[in-house]
Design a protein around this motif. Structure first.
Motif, PDB file in Angstrom:
ATOM      1  N   UNK A  33     -45.754 -11.718  48.843  1.00 59.93           N
ATOM      2  CA  UNK A  33     -45.735 -11.022  47.553  1.00 59.93           C
ATOM      3  C   UNK A  33     -45.991 -12.041  46.446  1.00 59.93           C
ATOM      4  N   UNK A  34     -46.975 -11.746  45.590  1.00 59.43           N
ATOM      5  CA  UNK A  34     -47.523 -12.776  44.713  1.00 59.43           C
ATOM      6  C   UNK A  34     -46.575 -13.207  43.589  1.00 59.43           C
ATOM      7  N   UNK A  35     -45.840 -12.290  42.963  1.00 53.32           N
ATOM      8  CA  UNK A  35     -44.979 -12.697  41.850  1.00 53.32           C
ATOM      9  C   UNK A  35     -43.872 -13.624  42.335  1.00 53.32           C
ATOM     10  N   UNK A  36     -43.357 -13.385  43.540  1.00 48.55           N
ATOM     11  CA  UNK A  36     -42.342 -14.282  44.107  1.00 48.55           C
ATOM     12  C   UNK A  36     -42.887 -15.693  44.248  1.00 48.55           C
ATOM     13  N   UNK A  37     -44.105 -15.814  44.767  1.00 43.45           N
ATOM     14  CA  UNK A  37     -44.729 -17.129  44.915  1.00 43.45           C
ATOM     15  C   UNK A  37     -44.918 -17.794  43.554  1.00 43.45           C
ATOM     16  N   UNK A  38     -45.382 -17.019  42.568  1.00 45.83           N
ATOM     17  CA  UNK A  38     -45.658 -17.592  41.251  1.00 45.83           C
ATOM     18  C   UNK A  38     -44.385 -18.017  40.528  1.00 45.83           C
ATOM     19  N   UNK A  39     -43.280 -17.320  40.756  1.00 42.27           N
ATOM     20  CA  UNK A  39     -42.013 -17.778  40.179  1.00 42.27           C
ATOM     21  C   UNK A  39     -41.641 -19.153  40.715  1.00 42.27           C
ATOM     22  N   UNK A  40     -41.925 -19.390  42.006  1.00 42.63           N
ATOM     23  CA  UNK A  40     -41.696 -20.715  42.557  1.00 42.63           C
ATOM     24  C   UNK A  40     -42.624 -21.756  41.960  1.00 42.63           C
ATOM     25  N   UNK A  41     -43.896 -21.380  41.770  1.00 44.73           N
ATOM     26  CA  UNK A  41     -44.853 -22.324  41.194  1.00 44.73           C
ATOM     27  C   UNK A  41     -44.550 -22.634  39.733  1.00 44.73           C
ATOM     28  N   UNK A  42     -43.896 -21.705  39.041  1.00 43.07           N
ATOM     29  CA  UNK A  42     -43.534 -21.960  37.641  1.00 43.07           C
ATOM     30  C   UNK A  42     -42.643 -23.186  37.517  1.00 43.07           C
ATOM     31  N   UNK A  43     -41.860 -23.460  38.564  1.00 41.22           N
ATOM     32  CA  UNK A  43     -40.928 -24.589  38.519  1.00 41.22           C
ATOM     33  C   UNK A  43     -41.603 -25.921  38.826  1.00 41.22           C
ATOM     34  N   UNK A  44     -42.795 -25.903  39.426  1.00 40.29           N
ATOM     35  CA  UNK A  44     -43.438 -27.167  39.825  1.00 40.29           C
ATOM     36  C   UNK A  44     -44.757 -27.392  39.094  1.00 40.29           C
ATOM     37  N   UNK A  45     -45.074 -26.544  38.103  1.00 38.14           N
ATOM     38  CA  UNK A  45     -46.224 -26.750  37.225  1.00 38.14           C
ATOM     39  C   UNK A  45     -45.749 -26.692  35.783  1.00 38.14           C
ATOM     40  N   UNK A  46     -46.598 -27.174  34.869  1.00 37.79           N
ATOM     41  CA  UNK A  46     -46.197 -27.235  33.467  1.00 37.79           C
ATOM     42  C   UNK A  46     -47.078 -26.411  32.540  1.00 37.79           C
ATOM     43  N   UNK A  47     -48.379 -26.383  32.772  1.00 38.87           N
ATOM     44  CA  UNK A  47     -49.294 -25.718  31.847  1.00 38.87           C
ATOM     45  C   UNK A  47     -50.150 -24.638  32.510  1.00 38.87           C
ATOM     46  N   UNK A  48     -50.310 -24.692  33.795  1.00 43.62           N
ATOM     47  CA  UNK A  48     -51.223 -23.805  34.506  1.00 43.62           C
ATOM     48  C   UNK A  48     -50.782 -22.354  34.410  1.00 43.62           C
ATOM     49  N   UNK A  49     -51.708 -21.459  34.038  1.00 43.61           N
ATOM     50  CA  UNK A  49     -51.425 -20.038  34.044  1.00 43.61           C
ATOM     51  C   UNK A  49     -51.190 -19.530  35.456  1.00 43.61           C
TER      52      UNK A  49
END
Length: 438
Positions: A82-98
């Motif tokens: 599920x994509x939003x779950x993955x992106x919530x994780x990526x929010x913590x390890x990226x700084x500027x990327x949409x």
């Protein structure tokens, strides 16, 4: 990367990264191809995109595994997170990327999805995006209580009301942090209450829409901030770009309010000949003999396993409304498409496999880094696109070479940023902030 000074240019190129989905884009046989569900794969590709100063990282959605001839499609065996779950994780390890999630408007509800997207926008500091997709399929609908109730003609109607409702929810908090009750009465949704989150850093997450049909173009012109599309030549790209941009005025929007970003593949080589050779090999790996027959069966609607992939196309006509493949079919009239493929095969003397390779390949930039940079720049500067969503053939390292070898050349041309100048995805894309509608 070594970056040389920029020259002033009229238009800046927008770039995004597409995580390869469970389809034949990915070359599974390559030893560098890794997991489709381990977080490390998503993290690697996202870090590469951010290192390359891309606008956003894009995930697709699969609400049901495909079936072909009554069996789970081989390429879906890896699973579909599920994509939003993955992106919530990526929010913590990226700084500027949409961070862009594909979420279906047929099998979700506005309140629940608006809340999840607003949460991602808050957690990421204003980097969330929603790729709006629609579905009318009863096959996918079997996974949901509603089943396949939605008529095909209604999918964009529901989709447009869904986006409208989500925006009403996001606007139910004032910019200075005051919550107000909301109420929406429409054809598809009748809801009222109070939204649980204050207005997020972008006001509204960026809305992306994918689709090339006339109704898809109109939906994008009325609703979307970014259009994910596909077109081939420079000429067809310019025609598509002009057609979609001219539609914006009817909705009180300016041409720059919608960014058109086709999905593309990139294959590099030290020489043009080397790049073409690499591209041909990648296509042969993507379209195996088995995949060629499967692709043909999706169009013809019958079992073609007795046919030789290196032989001629079937002379029989396709079966209309076949259910041989569930969840993924090729759009349009299968009889007309079969005729088009037969003509292509006869004209170029192609076998089944060669025809599928020729007809199925997405738009590609193939050549030396210098040639690819020049071609990408030409598309943008001559209004065939505002940028591109890169779809690599390897997970997760398929963007490394592009970021290392092409991005510096685009920067040297003055056509691509040398640093992020804003913190939100809207700022990366040069989109206006949504006007609060109190």
């Amino acid at each position: 990367m070594t970056v040389r000074p920029r020259r002033s240019r009229t238009k800046q190129i927008h770039l995004a990264a597409h995580f390869p989905g469970a389809d034949n884009t990915t070359v599974w046989a390559d030893p560098r191809s890794k997991s489709q569900i381990e977080f490390s794969s998503f993290e690697h590709l996202a870090h590469t995109a951010e290192r390359g100063l891309f606008d956003f990282f894009f995930l697709t959605e699969g609400l049901r595994l495909r079936e072909h001839k009554g069996r789970i499609h081989d390429l879906d065996a890896v699973g579909r997170p599920e994509s939003i779950t993955v992106l919530n994780g990526l929010a913590a390890v990226t700084e500027r990327l949409g961070l862009a999630a594909t979420v279906n408007t047929t099998f979700n509800e506005p309140y629940e999805l608006a809340r999840r997207l607003a949460t991602l926008d808050h957690l990421s500091g204003g980097r969330a995006a929603w790729n709006v997709v629609t579905s009318c399929g009863a096959f996918t609908g079997e996974n949901f209580r509603r089943g396949g109730f939605l008529d095909r003609a209604d999918r964009y109607i529901r989709g447009a009301e869904f986006v409208q409702t989500a925006r009403e929810l996001w606007d139910s908090w004032t910019p200075d942090g005051v919550s107000r009750p909301f109420a929406h009465r429409g054809r598809h949704f009748d809801i009222a209450g109070e939204f649980t989150l204050p207005r997020s850093p972008q006001g509204h997450p960026v809305v992306i829409q994918a689709g090339d049909s006339d109704e898809g173009r109109e939906f994008a012109a009325s609703t979307a901030d970014v259009m994910f599309t596909r077109h081939g030549t420079l000429e067809t790209g310019r025609a598509f770009y002009a057609d979609v941009k001219r539609r914006l005025a009817a909705y009180g929007r300016a041409p720059e309010d919608l960014k058109i970003m086709p999905g593309v593949a990139v294959v590099l080589g030290d020489t043009a000949a080397e790049a073409q050779e690499r591209a041909a090999e990648i296509q042969r790996q993507q379209i195996s003999p088995q995949t060629a027959i499967l692709t043909l069966e999706q169009i013809w609607g019958v079992d073609l396993s007795a046919y030789d992939p290196d032989g001629p196309l079937p002379e029989i006509d396709p079966v209309p409304d076949s259910r041989i493949t569930q969840r993924r079919t090729r759009p349009g009239d299968p009889v007309a498409l079969a005729g088009k493929w037969r003509a292509l095969s006869r004209e170029k003397g192609l076998s089944i496999r060669q025809t599928v390779i020729e007809a199925s390949g997405r738009q590609s930039f193939i050549g030396t880094p210098e040639a690819v940079a020049a071609e990408i720049d030409e598309f943008v500067q001559t209004d065939a696109a505002d940028g591109f969503i890169l779809v690599p053939h390897l997970t997760p390292g398929g963007l490394d070479e592009f970021v290392d070898r092409v991005v510096p050349l685009l920067q040297e041309r003055g056509a691509f940023r040398t640093e992020y100048t804003g913190t939100t995805l809207r700022s990366h894309l040069g989109l206006p902030d949504p006007v609060w509608k109190g």
